[in-house]
Design a protein around this motif. Structure first.
Motif, PDB file in Angstrom:
ATOM      1  N   UNK A   1       1.094  -1.184   0.051  1.00 57.93           N
ATOM      2  CA  UNK A   1       0.088  -0.098   0.002  1.00 57.93           C
ATOM      3  C   UNK A   1       0.878   1.169   0.070  1.00 57.93           C
ATOM      4  N   UNK A   2       0.514   2.212  -0.647  1.00 60.92           N
ATOM      5  CA  UNK A   2       1.172   3.537  -0.526  1.00 60.92           C
ATOM      6  C   UNK A   2       0.606   4.320   0.365  1.00 60.92           C
ATOM      7  N   UNK A   3       1.178   5.454   0.707  1.00 66.45           N
ATOM      8  CA  UNK A   3       1.161   6.255   2.063  1.00 66.45           C
ATOM      9  C   UNK A   3      -0.704   6.515   2.005  1.00 66.45           C
ATOM     10  N   UNK A   4      -1.201   7.136   0.657  1.00 65.82           N
ATOM     11  CA  UNK A   4      -2.589   7.517   0.715  1.00 65.82           C
ATOM     12  C   UNK A   4      -3.503   6.494   1.085  1.00 65.82           C
ATOM     13  N   UNK A   5      -3.295   5.068   0.612  1.00 65.03           N
ATOM     14  CA  UNK A   5      -3.899   4.058   1.069  1.00 65.03           C
ATOM     15  C   UNK A   5      -3.964   3.794   2.353  1.00 65.03           C
ATOM     16  N   UNK A   6      -2.671   3.721   3.050  1.00 60.00           N
ATOM     17  CA  UNK A   6      -2.624   3.599   4.387  1.00 60.00           C
ATOM     18  C   UNK A   6      -3.252   4.440   5.217  1.00 60.00           C
ATOM     19  N   UNK A   7      -3.349   5.663   4.823  1.00 64.23           N
ATOM     20  CA  UNK A   7      -4.292   6.763   5.490  1.00 64.23           C
ATOM     21  C   UNK A   7      -5.555   6.539   5.407  1.00 64.23           C
ATOM     22  N   UNK A   8      -6.106   6.016   4.195  1.00 65.06           N
ATOM     23  CA  UNK A   8      -7.438   5.603   3.890  1.00 65.06           C
ATOM     24  C   UNK A   8      -7.826   4.355   4.876  1.00 65.06           C
ATOM     25  N   UNK A   9      -6.993   3.404   4.989  1.00 66.14           N
ATOM     26  CA  UNK A   9      -7.103   2.371   5.775  1.00 66.14           C
ATOM     27  C   UNK A   9      -7.225   2.648   7.334  1.00 66.14           C
ATOM     28  N   UNK A  10      -6.376   3.652   7.670  1.00 71.80           N
ATOM     29  CA  UNK A  10      -6.259   4.088   8.975  1.00 71.80           C
ATOM     30  C   UNK A  10      -7.640   4.598   9.573  1.00 71.80           C
ATOM     31  N   UNK A  11      -8.378   5.342   8.724  1.00 71.46           N
ATOM     32  CA  UNK A  11      -9.759   5.755   9.039  1.00 71.46           C
ATOM     33  C   UNK A  11     -10.892   4.725   8.802  1.00 71.46           C
ATOM     34  N   UNK A  12     -10.611   4.069   7.888  1.00 71.51           N
ATOM     35  CA  UNK A  12     -11.704   2.953   7.608  1.00 71.51           C
ATOM     36  C   UNK A  12     -11.571   1.845   8.816  1.00 71.51           C
ATOM     37  N   UNK A  13     -10.320   1.494   9.059  1.00 68.38           N
ATOM     38  CA  UNK A  13     -10.413   0.733  10.303  1.00 68.38           C
ATOM     39  C   UNK A  13     -10.906   1.263  11.369  1.00 68.38           C
ATOM     40  N   UNK A  14     -10.582   2.410  11.947  1.00 65.36           N
ATOM     41  CA  UNK A  14     -11.142   3.209  13.095  1.00 65.36           C
ATOM     42  C   UNK A  14     -12.575   3.158  12.963  1.00 65.36           C
ATOM     43  N   UNK A  15     -13.247   3.695  12.001  1.00 66.10           N
ATOM     44  CA  UNK A  15     -14.601   3.820  12.048  1.00 66.10           C
ATOM     45  C   UNK A  15     -15.431   2.325  11.956  1.00 66.10           C
ATOM     46  N   UNK A  16     -14.648   1.348  11.737  1.00 63.37           N
ATOM     47  CA  UNK A  16     -15.297   0.109  11.752  1.00 63.37           C
ATOM     48  C   UNK A  16     -15.106  -0.580  13.038  1.00 63.37           C
ATOM     49  N   UNK A  17     -14.289   0.142  13.897  1.00 60.53           N
ATOM     50  CA  UNK A  17     -14.081  -0.500  15.205  1.00 60.53           C
ATOM     51  C   UNK A  17     -12.853  -1.629  15.112  1.00 60.53           C
ATOM     52  N   UNK A  18     -12.245  -1.704  13.966  1.00 53.61           N
ATOM     53  CA  UNK A  18     -11.551  -2.902  13.795  1.00 53.61           C
ATOM     54  C   UNK A  18     -10.019  -2.554  14.143  1.00 53.61           C
ATOM     55  N   UNK A  19      -9.756  -2.436  15.414  1.00 50.22           N
ATOM     56  CA  UNK A  19      -8.625  -2.043  16.269  1.00 50.22           C
ATOM     57  C   UNK A  19      -7.340  -3.038  15.620  1.00 50.22           C
TER      58      UNK A  19
END
Length: 123
Positions: A1-19
């Motif tokens: 994953x590139x940096x932008x994809x990592x940022x997207x996943x950071x928020x996606x996982x947080x909002x899903x409660x997938x810690x």
């Protein structure tokens, strides 16, 4: 994953409660300066700390507004909405700084108004 994809996943996982998946985005030797939790070093320390997130908030949404990526440095502006178990609401504007090395978050710092989070200390 590139940096932008990592940022997207950071928020996606947080909002899903997938810690667990959220923690997987960080390097083993990660360093985090978290405005409420303080200075956190090491992935295992972070994983242990994040086990409590599911009980800390009844609702937790951290919606990204804007990403800036420049090589291994990245920043995200977001809006956080949360509700504590007792029903207290939290609304805050957030700025996160990231350093991403070899596809993992090596360093992260967040900055926000701490006043809305004072309800966490109320019993």
């Amino acid at each position: 994953m590139d940096a932008r994809q990592i940022l997207q996943k950071y928020y996606e996982y947080a909002n899903a409660g997938d810690w667990d998946s959220w923690c997987d985005l960080f390097a083993e030797d990660q360093v985090m300066d978290e405005q409420l939790a303080g200075h956190i070093e090491g992935l295992e320390t972070l994983r242990s700390m994040m086990k409590g997130m599911g009980t800390m908030y009844r609702v937790f949404r951290n919606e990204p507004v804007h990403f800036l990526v420049d090589g291994e440095k990245a920043a995200a502006v977001s809006h956080l909405t949360a509700v504590t178990p007792s029903g207290e609401e939290i609304e805050a504007e957030v700025m996160n700084f990231f350093r991403i090395v070899d596809g993992k978050i090596a360093y992260m710092a967040n900055y926000h108004d701490t006043v809305p989070f004072q309800v966490l200390g109320q019993g």
